[in-house]
Write a protein that holds these residues in place. Structure first.
Motif, PDB file in Angstrom:
ATOM      1  N   ARG A   1       0.811  -1.214   0.000  1.00 56.58           N
ATOM      2  CA  ARG A   1       0.000   0.000   0.000  1.00 56.58           C
ATOM      3  C   ARG A   1       0.846   1.266   0.000  1.00 56.58           C
ATOM      4  N   LYS A   2       2.115   1.169   0.309  1.00 56.83           N
ATOM      5  CA  LYS A   2       2.974   2.354   0.398  1.00 56.83           C
ATOM      6  C   LYS A   2       3.828   2.572  -0.844  1.00 56.83           C
ATOM      7  N   CYS A   3       4.450   1.516  -1.370  1.00 54.57           N
ATOM      8  CA  CYS A   3       5.372   1.692  -2.496  1.00 54.57           C
ATOM      9  C   CYS A   3       4.915   1.005  -3.777  1.00 54.57           C
ATOM     10  N   GLY A   4       3.909   0.145  -3.691  1.00 51.55           N
ATOM     11  CA  GLY A   4       3.387  -0.517  -4.882  1.00 51.55           C
ATOM     12  C   GLY A   4       4.117  -1.775  -5.304  1.00 51.55           C
ATOM     13  N   SER A   5       5.098  -2.239  -4.517  1.00 51.05           N
ATOM     14  CA  SER A   5       5.792  -3.472  -4.906  1.00 51.05           C
ATOM     15  C   SER A   5       4.818  -4.644  -4.849  1.00 51.05           C
TER      16      SER A   5
ATOM     17  N   LEU B   1       3.745  -7.122   6.128  1.00 50.51           N
ATOM     18  CA  LEU B   1       2.912  -6.972   7.312  1.00 50.51           C
ATOM     19  C   LEU B   1       1.502  -6.588   6.880  1.00 50.51           C
ATOM     20  N   ALA B   2       0.557  -6.793   7.750  1.00 45.44           N
ATOM     21  CA  ALA B   2      -0.819  -6.321   7.596  1.00 45.44           C
ATOM     22  C   ALA B   2      -1.459  -6.672   6.252  1.00 45.44           C
ATOM     23  N   PRO B   3      -1.483  -7.955   5.879  1.00 43.41           N
ATOM     24  CA  PRO B   3      -2.148  -8.296   4.618  1.00 43.41           C
ATOM     25  C   PRO B   3      -3.658  -8.087   4.720  1.00 43.41           C
ATOM     26  N   VAL B   4      -4.250  -7.580   3.659  1.00 46.41           N
ATOM     27  CA  VAL B   4      -5.698  -7.391   3.583  1.00 46.41           C
ATOM     28  C   VAL B   4      -6.167  -8.071   2.307  1.00 46.41           C
ATOM     29  N   THR B   5      -7.040  -9.050   2.457  1.00 46.93           N
ATOM     30  CA  THR B   5      -7.595  -9.761   1.310  1.00 46.93           C
ATOM     31  C   THR B   5      -9.094  -9.927   1.503  1.00 46.93           C
ATOM     32  N   VAL B   6      -9.791 -10.098   0.412  1.00 41.76           N
ATOM     33  CA  VAL B   6     -11.211 -10.402   0.436  1.00 41.76           C
ATOM     34  C   VAL B   6     -11.335 -11.858  -0.011  1.00 41.76           C
TER      35      VAL B   6
ATOM     36  N   CYS C   1      -0.857  -5.138   1.248  1.00 44.40           N
ATOM     37  CA  CYS C   1      -0.050  -5.365   2.437  1.00 44.40           C
ATOM     38  C   CYS C   1       0.864  -4.153   2.616  1.00 44.40           C
ATOM     39  N   ILE C   2       1.739  -4.205   3.608  1.00 42.47           N
ATOM     40  CA  ILE C   2       2.807  -3.216   3.770  1.00 42.47           C
ATOM     41  C   ILE C   2       4.099  -4.007   3.800  1.00 42.47           C
ATOM     42  N   CYS C   3       5.006  -3.704   2.876  1.00 45.84           N
ATOM     43  CA  CYS C   3       6.255  -4.474   2.810  1.00 45.84           C
ATOM     44  C   CYS C   3       7.176  -4.074   3.971  1.00 45.84           C
ATOM     45  N   MET C   4       8.063  -4.957   4.326  1.00 53.52           N
ATOM     46  CA  MET C   4       8.976  -4.741   5.441  1.00 53.52           C
ATOM     47  C   MET C   4       9.837  -3.510   5.214  1.00 53.52           C
TER      48      MET C   4
ATOM     49  N   ARG D   1       9.611   3.902   7.644  1.00 55.99           N
ATOM     50  CA  ARG D   1       8.720   4.786   8.391  1.00 55.99           C
ATOM     51  C   ARG D   1       8.958   4.728   9.895  1.00 55.99           C
ATOM     52  N   GLY D   2       9.916   3.919  10.334  1.00 60.25           N
ATOM     53  CA  GLY D   2      10.259   3.846  11.752  1.00 60.25           C
ATOM     54  C   GLY D   2       9.258   3.066  12.589  1.00 60.25           C
ATOM     55  N   TRP D   3       8.513   2.160  11.969  1.00 57.42           N
ATOM     56  CA  TRP D   3       7.511   1.396  12.693  1.00 57.42           C
ATOM     57  C   TRP D   3       8.086   0.164  13.369  1.00 57.42           C
ATOM     58  N   LEU D   4       9.325  -0.210  13.046  1.00 58.65           N
ATOM     59  CA  LEU D   4       9.911  -1.451  13.553  1.00 58.65           C
ATOM     60  C   LEU D   4      11.095  -1.168  14.459  1.00 58.65           C
ATOM     61  N   ASP D   5      11.331  -2.069  15.413  1.00 56.17           N
ATOM     62  CA  ASP D   5      12.526  -1.960  16.243  1.00 56.17           C
ATOM     63  C   ASP D   5      13.699  -2.627  15.524  1.00 56.17           C
ATOM     64  N   ARG D   6      14.844  -2.707  16.191  1.00 55.39           N
ATOM     65  CA  ARG D   6      16.052  -3.267  15.560  1.00 55.39           C
ATOM     66  C   ARG D   6      15.892  -4.737  15.185  1.00 55.39           C
ATOM     67  N   ASP D   7      14.996  -5.452  15.868  1.00 54.86           N
ATOM     68  CA  ASP D   7      14.783  -6.870  15.591  1.00 54.86           C
ATOM     69  C   ASP D   7      13.719  -7.118  14.527  1.00 54.86           C
ATOM     70  N   GLY D   8      13.088  -6.051  14.015  1.00 60.39           N
ATOM     71  CA  GLY D   8      12.065  -6.203  12.989  1.00 60.39           C
ATOM     72  C   GLY D   8      10.658  -6.387  13.536  1.00 60.39           C
TER      73      GLY D   8
END
Length: 61
Positions: free
Chosen positions: A13-17, A24-29, A37-40, A46-53
């Motif tokens: 949803r962010k970059c189109g890959s 993360l966060a897959p959305v399907t019907v 989804c949102i790729c890693m 965007r700073g949503w993850l810690d050092r461990d992912g």
């Protein structure tokens, strides 16, 4: 006997890959061949993850 259910084509949803390896966060019907989804990479940028992912506290997707 039916075969396995094919996985949907996921688009970030962010970059189109398309079909990122880690996402993360897959959305399907149900029954639809596509979803989002949102790729890693986008989550990390965007700073949503810690050092461990893992998602940082307070972040929900």
């Amino acid at each position: 006997m039916s075969g396995p259910t094919p996985l949907p084509v996921l688009t970030c949803r962010k970059c189109g890959s398309v079909n990122p390896l880690v996402f993360l966060a897959p959305v399907t019907v149900p029954g639809e061949p596509v979803g989002t989804c949102i790729c890693m990479s986008c989550a990390m940028a965007r700073g949503w993850l810690d050092r461990d992912g893992n998602l940082k506290p307070g972040i929900t997707l």
